[in-house]
Design a protein around this motif. Structure first.
Motif, mmCIF file in Angstrom:
data_model
loop_
_atom_site.group_PDB
_atom_site.id
_atom_site.type_symbol
_atom_site.label_atom_id
_atom_site.label_comp_id
_atom_site.label_asym_id
_atom_site.label_seq_id
_atom_site.Cartn_x
_atom_site.Cartn_y
_atom_site.Cartn_z
ATOM 1 N N LEU A 179 0.827 -1.264 -0.087
ATOM 2 C CA LEU A 179 -0.014 0.071 0.085
ATOM 3 C C LEU A 179 0.951 1.011 -0.035
ATOM 4 O O LEU A 179 0.302 2.417 -0.247
ATOM 5 C CB LEU A 179 -1.067 0.015 1.289
ATOM 6 N N MET A 180 2.044 1.212 0.540
ATOM 7 C CA MET A 180 2.678 2.511 0.397
ATOM 8 C C MET A 180 3.251 2.950 -1.132
ATOM 9 O O MET A 180 3.266 4.087 -1.072
ATOM 10 C CB MET A 180 4.387 2.082 1.029
ATOM 11 N N ALA A 181 2.939 2.294 -2.047
ATOM 12 C CA ALA A 181 3.157 2.542 -3.330
ATOM 13 C C ALA A 181 1.901 3.677 -3.731
ATOM 14 O O ALA A 181 2.046 4.764 -4.318
ATOM 15 C CB ALA A 181 2.981 1.670 -4.379
ATOM 16 N N ASN A 182 0.741 3.280 -3.182
ATOM 17 C CA ASN A 182 -0.456 4.381 -3.269
ATOM 18 C C ASN A 182 -0.108 5.775 -2.714
ATOM 19 O O ASN A 182 -0.428 6.801 -2.866
ATOM 20 C CB ASN A 182 -1.797 3.647 -2.683
ATOM 21 N N THR A 183 0.655 5.749 -1.287
ATOM 22 C CA THR A 183 1.008 6.844 -0.541
ATOM 23 C C THR A 183 2.097 7.473 -1.408
ATOM 24 O O THR A 183 1.866 8.909 -1.492
ATOM 25 C CB THR A 183 1.564 6.463 0.866
ATOM 26 N N GLN A 187 1.513 11.710 -2.997
ATOM 27 C CA GLN A 187 2.413 12.999 -2.925
ATOM 28 C C GLN A 187 2.863 13.980 -4.019
ATOM 29 O O GLN A 187 2.855 13.263 -5.268
ATOM 30 C CB GLN A 187 3.792 12.347 -2.004
ATOM 31 N N PRO A 188 3.243 15.127 -3.915
ATOM 32 C CA PRO A 188 3.629 15.875 -4.885
ATOM 33 C C PRO A 188 4.754 15.157 -5.680
ATOM 34 O O PRO A 188 5.532 14.703 -5.019
ATOM 35 C CB PRO A 188 3.891 17.311 -4.158
ATOM 36 N N THR A 189 5.109 15.523 -6.952
ATOM 37 C CA THR A 189 6.110 15.075 -7.671
ATOM 38 C C THR A 189 7.199 15.628 -7.178
ATOM 39 O O THR A 189 8.424 14.888 -7.122
ATOM 40 C CB THR A 189 5.912 15.393 -9.263
ATOM 41 N N ASN A 190 7.487 17.091 -7.158
ATOM 42 C CA ASN A 190 8.752 17.392 -6.313
ATOM 43 C C ASN A 190 9.810 17.287 -7.413
ATOM 44 O O ASN A 190 10.794 16.782 -7.036
ATOM 45 C CB ASN A 190 8.828 17.071 -4.976
ATOM 46 N N LEU A 191 9.827 17.419 -8.637
ATOM 47 C CA LEU A 191 10.905 17.414 -9.486
ATOM 48 C C LEU A 191 11.991 18.161 -8.902
ATOM 49 O O LEU A 191 11.780 19.477 -8.455
ATOM 50 C CB LEU A 191 10.381 17.716 -10.895
ATOM 51 N N THR A 250 6.150 3.388 -11.831
ATOM 52 C CA THR A 250 7.340 4.214 -11.410
ATOM 53 C C THR A 250 6.670 5.776 -11.211
ATOM 54 O O THR A 250 5.978 6.067 -11.919
ATOM 55 C CB THR A 250 8.605 4.560 -12.586
ATOM 56 N N ARG A 251 7.215 6.226 -10.163
ATOM 57 C CA ARG A 251 6.407 7.567 -9.894
ATOM 58 C C ARG A 251 6.990 8.695 -10.584
ATOM 59 O O ARG A 251 6.358 9.703 -11.292
ATOM 60 C CB ARG A 251 6.559 7.839 -8.351
ATOM 61 N N LYS A 252 8.552 8.784 -10.754
ATOM 62 C CA LYS A 252 9.178 10.095 -11.229
ATOM 63 C C LYS A 252 10.492 9.727 -11.601
ATOM 64 O O LYS A 252 11.219 8.734 -11.113
ATOM 65 C CB LYS A 252 8.995 11.268 -10.463
ATOM 66 N N TRP A 253 11.089 10.423 -12.753
ATOM 67 C CA TRP A 253 12.276 10.194 -13.240
ATOM 68 C C TRP A 253 12.906 11.674 -13.766
ATOM 69 O O TRP A 253 12.058 12.374 -14.308
ATOM 70 C CB TRP A 253 12.449 9.099 -14.392
ATOM 71 N N GLU A 254 14.157 11.901 -13.657
ATOM 72 C CA GLU A 254 14.711 12.930 -14.122
ATOM 73 C C GLU A 254 16.010 12.294 -14.643
ATOM 74 O O GLU A 254 16.882 11.901 -14.038
ATOM 75 C CB GLU A 254 15.190 13.739 -13.103
ATOM 76 N N ILE A 255 16.173 12.474 -16.049
ATOM 77 C CA ILE A 255 17.181 11.965 -16.971
ATOM 78 C C ILE A 255 17.761 13.072 -17.863
ATOM 79 O O ILE A 255 17.383 13.476 -18.691
ATOM 80 C CB ILE A 255 16.653 10.554 -17.708
#
Length: 332
Positions: A179-183, A187-191, A250-255
């Motif tokens: 369930l932590m994946a849902n948490t 949450q905000p993306t916060n790039l 996957t929630r976010k990525w910066e490449i």
């Protein structure tokens, strides 16, 4: 050049640890109390004994040597473990060498040879730097796994993996398969923040099927200033999985600011995000690829076990009229 870029690239990130998470390595008060403990040898028994004797903030030095392990060491405190350097302190085994659990620890100065998950961590404030990882089959050299026992209940793994050499090994980042994946997804993306695993200034090479970095289950990563080279077909440089089974993508990525080299013909994809939100810019992509950068959402064209298709019928999805399920769960 290496030192100056490392300082510049870590300034914002490590400052966040000082004031937000209290990252132990950089706080002057902790540094003043730190003791140095020298392991008797590079054996697993002697290093674990030194770890057991250490207190938070201590530094363990491991002498040069070539040791074969059977089993790994567990670190449940905030310490630094320093080998004598790449090619000087060499450890061999198939399996995990260091399990950091939820500690804010640093591992540096080792050559780790073997197949499997070579270093595991689930906490924040970790640094893994100036090591060499060598595998003969494709392995996870460093696994940042929020689903591991000892992880923090609602926190994604965070840390810096920098100035390492990888041969047939990758970094894998996962939030949580429960369930932590849902948490994480709520949450905000916060790039641009420190809320991710940073993988930077590494040299990564492989000649078997694989990739340099991958993520799933709410994973967050920043992949920058790396030199990536591979010589096998149907492989990917930087990857980010979409929904698998009944879980989250996957929630976010910066490449950015990476070099991807595929010197012989037949490469697949250099950068392949399949879920989440992110940015891709200022990369150098060299060689022949089916696609240099490829975006997709797996559930739009296939049915994964337990997830079903994104086709307008699943309660997981937005199901905007006439748009085939859009927005799909976890899609880009």
């Amino acid at each position: 050049m290496e030192q100056s870029r490392m300082i510049r690239s870590h300034t914002i990130f490590l400052s966040a640890f000082i004031f937000v998470t209290g990252f132990f390595v950089l706080t002057p008060t902790t540094l003043g109390r730190a003791a140095t403990i020298t392991a008797t040898s590079c054996s697993v028994v002697d290093i674990q004994s030194a770890i057991n004797a250490a207190a938070n903030g201590d530094v363990i030095t491991v002498p040069a040597g070539n040791c074969t392990w059977t089993g790994g060491v567990n670190i449940a405190k905030n310490i630094t473990v320093l080998g004598a350097g790449i090619g000087q302190t060499t450890l061999n085994q198939n399996g995990t060498f260091f399990s950091l659990n939820a500690s804010k620890s640093r591992i540096s100065g080792f050559t780790l040879i073997g197949n499997g998950n070579l270093i595991l961590f689930s906490g924040q404030g970790v640094r893994i730097d100036h090591n060499r990882f060598e595998s003969t089959t494709f392995s996870v050299a460093v696994y940042a796994d929020g689903n591991r026992a000892g992880g923090l209940a609602d926190k994604h793994p965070e840390g810096v993996i920098d100035h390492n050499e990888f041969i047939n090994g990758r970094v894998l980042v996962t939030g949580d398969a429960n369930l932590m994946a849902n948490t994480i997804w709520s949450q905000p993306t916060n790039l641009g923040s420190g809320e991710a695993v940073y993988v930077e200034d590494n040299t990564i090479f492989w000649n078997v099927f694989g990739n340099a970095i991958d993520a799933n289950y709410g994973g967050k990563y920043v992949f920058r200033y790396n030199k990536v080279t591979w010589t096998t077909a149907n492989a990917t440089g930087a990857d980010a999985h979409s929904v698998q089974g009944s879980n989250r993508a996957t929630r976010k990525w910066e490449i950015y600011n990476n070099t991807f080299n595929r010197p012989d013909a037949g490469g697949f994809v250099a950068i392949w995000p399949r879920g989440g939100t992110g940015v891709i810019f200022n990369n150098s992509i060299n060689g022949n690829y089916t696609s240099a950068i490829l975006f997709d959402n797996v559930r739009s064209f296939s049915t994964s076990t337990g997830s079903g298709a994104c086709n307008g019928t699943s309660l997981w999805d937005g199901n905007t009229s006439g748009k085939l399920g859009w927005p799909c769960r976890g899609q880009i």
